[in-house]
Design an enzyme around this catalytic site. Structure first.
Site, PDB file in Angstrom:
ATOM      1  N   ASP A  88      -7.079  -4.038  -5.588  1.00  0.00           N
ATOM      2  CA  ASP A  88      -6.721  -2.730  -5.032  1.00  0.00           C
ATOM      3  C   ASP A  88      -5.301  -2.305  -5.445  1.00  0.00           C
ATOM      4  O   ASP A  88      -4.981  -1.122  -5.549  1.00  0.00           O
ATOM      5  CB  ASP A  88      -6.757  -2.734  -3.498  1.00  0.00           C
ATOM      6  CG  ASP A  88      -7.855  -3.575  -2.898  1.00  0.00           C
ATOM      7  OD1 ASP A  88      -8.273  -4.565  -3.539  1.00  0.00           O
ATOM      8  OD2 ASP A  88      -8.285  -3.291  -1.779  1.00  0.00           O
TER       9      ASP A  88
ATOM     10  N   ASP B  53       0.796  -1.238   0.000  1.00  0.00           N
ATOM     11  CA  ASP B  53       0.000   0.000   0.000  1.00  0.00           C
ATOM     12  C   ASP B  53       0.823   1.281   0.000  1.00  0.00           C
ATOM     13  O   ASP B  53       0.260   2.378   0.074  1.00  0.00           O
ATOM     14  CB  ASP B  53      -0.952  -0.003   1.201  1.00  0.00           C
ATOM     15  CG  ASP B  53      -2.054  -1.028   1.029  1.00  0.00           C
ATOM     16  OD1 ASP B  53      -2.635  -1.074  -0.070  1.00  0.00           O
ATOM     17  OD2 ASP B  53      -2.327  -1.780   1.976  1.00  0.00           O
TER      18      ASP B  53
END
Ligand code: GLY
Length: 410
Positions: free
Chosen positions: A189, A123
């Site tokens: 994602d 991330d």
């Protein structure tokens, strides 16, 4: 090319038909602010209240959501959501021109400096690009370039040659990922993290980052999608031979269901890949996934999806405003490209934003933990963050408003 330049350069926009409901009569038009101006003013006030709270605390806090008891949850630099609040302050600075926001945006951004060497999850793209990326774009601080490039290097340590992907989550010891039997899980994602890599190649001249991003996007395009255009959440790969081991979900209702935010990440992520590479196959996938959502029998009239399009108790299931905001932002970008009926994508995005800007989703000032939007979902399978505000809903909402305004200026 930065999306802002794209939006500035390309659009001849005719798409305000969807605003009819909110459009004042011609004689009143000059006197009344546009509904997007009101949405910006409201966001400035609401986030301003949170900034006041943070500044009064004497700490550099980073708000992400609310507990069921109504307490604001703050996160540390390594949390995947840590870039969104600084990024929202940058967008507010850009949208309002309020110079008092700039040093705050810089402070909240620079509090994430340590994230540039994170290698234990994927991330870092979300974290660094939303904070430093926007800071670099708006403040041109040279030092931010080094952070971006270092962060891209950290992200690339997670690339596996055989499958040609960046591993999303580590699978260690007794972790829940290990219990699922995964080896190299990649979630949809992760497409969002590629923007950092494209930026890093532009900043450094090193094409390695670009190549890793393209390899990841190509494998994701091949493995993540179903014939109807919807996508899986998790694909697990073999590191040894690159084969697919599992197609599953972590945050959706079922392995074969369409988790709404996953669809949103796919639409946004592949649109961004088209912007960065010019490769039409990415845009085609974004459009196909968008059509899947748009034509779905369970899409509500206000265009804010349920958390999963196949959730079992629809219509008695929570909505996810974050998915709607991400899709709206992507659609504004799509409307600037050479696609049939391009203006219709802006119309659709306008309709989403009108819903989000209405009292059904925009919180009264001072309520909702001082987040702008209500009614998002983190992860129902983990019984976590159900029907709550989320800082990434606010971030993509502000980004969408910014893109809308850029288009309308042209
Ligand atoms: N990237 C995690 C989520 O969308 O919830």
């Amino acid at each position: 090319m930065n999306v802002k330049n794209v939006l500035r350069g390309v659009v001849a926009c005719a798409g305000i038909a969807a605003c009819v409901q909110f459009t004042p009569a011609p004689e009143a038009r000059a006197a009344r602010p546009d509904w997007t101006d009101k949405a910006v003013e409201n966001a400035r006030k609401q986030i301003g209240l949170e900034i006041d709270t943070i500044e009064a605390s004497g700490k550099c806090l980073n708000p992400v959501t609310l507990t069921p008891g109504g307490k604001v949850v703050y996160c540390g630099y390594a949390d995947w959501r840590s870039g969104f609040f600084p990024g929202s302050v940058w967008y507010l600075y850009e949208l309002t021109g309020d110079e008092s926001l700039r040093p705050l945006a810089e402070k909240y951004t620079e509090a994430l400096d340590k994230a540039k060497t994170l290698t234990w999850h994927h991330d870092i793209g979300f974290i660094i690009n939303c904070s430093y990326g926007n800071g670099l774009r708006l403040a041109r601080k040279e030092a931010y370039k080094d952070v971006m490039v270092q962060a891209a290097k950290s992200l690339c340590t997670r690339f596996h040659e055989k499958p040609g992907v960046i591993q999303s989550w580590n699978v260690t010891g007794n972790s829940w990922q290990a219990k699922r039997g995964w080896e190299c899980p990649v979630i949809i994602d992760n497409m969002m993290n590629l923007e950092l890599l494209f930026e890093a190649t532009k900043l450094s001249g090193d094409s390695t980052f670009y190549k890793v991003a393209v390899a990841h996007a190509d494998r994701t395009l091949k493995e993540h999608f179903r014939p109807d255009g919807s996508c899986y959440h998790v694909i697990d790969y073999s590191k040894a031979d690159g084969s697919v081991r599992h197609r599953q979900t972590a945050q959706g209702y079922a392995d074969e269901s369409a988790w709404s935010r996953g669809q949103a990440w796919a639409i946004y992520g592949f649109t961004m890949c088209y912007r960065e590479t010019g490769d039409r196959k990415y845009l085609d996938q974004a459009l196909k996934t968008f059509r899947f959502m748009k034509n779905h029998k369970n899409l509500p009239k206000d265009l804010v999806p349920y958390w999963d399009m196949d959730a079992p108790k629809i219509p008695n299931e929570p909505r996810d405003a974050s998915s709607a905001a991400v899709i709206a932002s992507a659609l504004y970008e799509i409307s600037t490209y050479d696609v049939p009926d391009a203006a219709s994508y802006k119309d659709y995005a306008d309709r989403i934003l009108q819903s989000l800007a209405s009292p059904a989703y925009t919180a009264p000032l001072g309520e909702n933990g001082r987040f702008v939007l209500m009614h998002s979902v983190g992860s129902i399978p983990h019984n976590s963050e159900i029907d709550v505000p989320l800082n990434y809903a606010d971030y993509y909402y502000l980004e969408a408003i910014k893109r809308k305004k850029d288009i309308e200026k042209n």
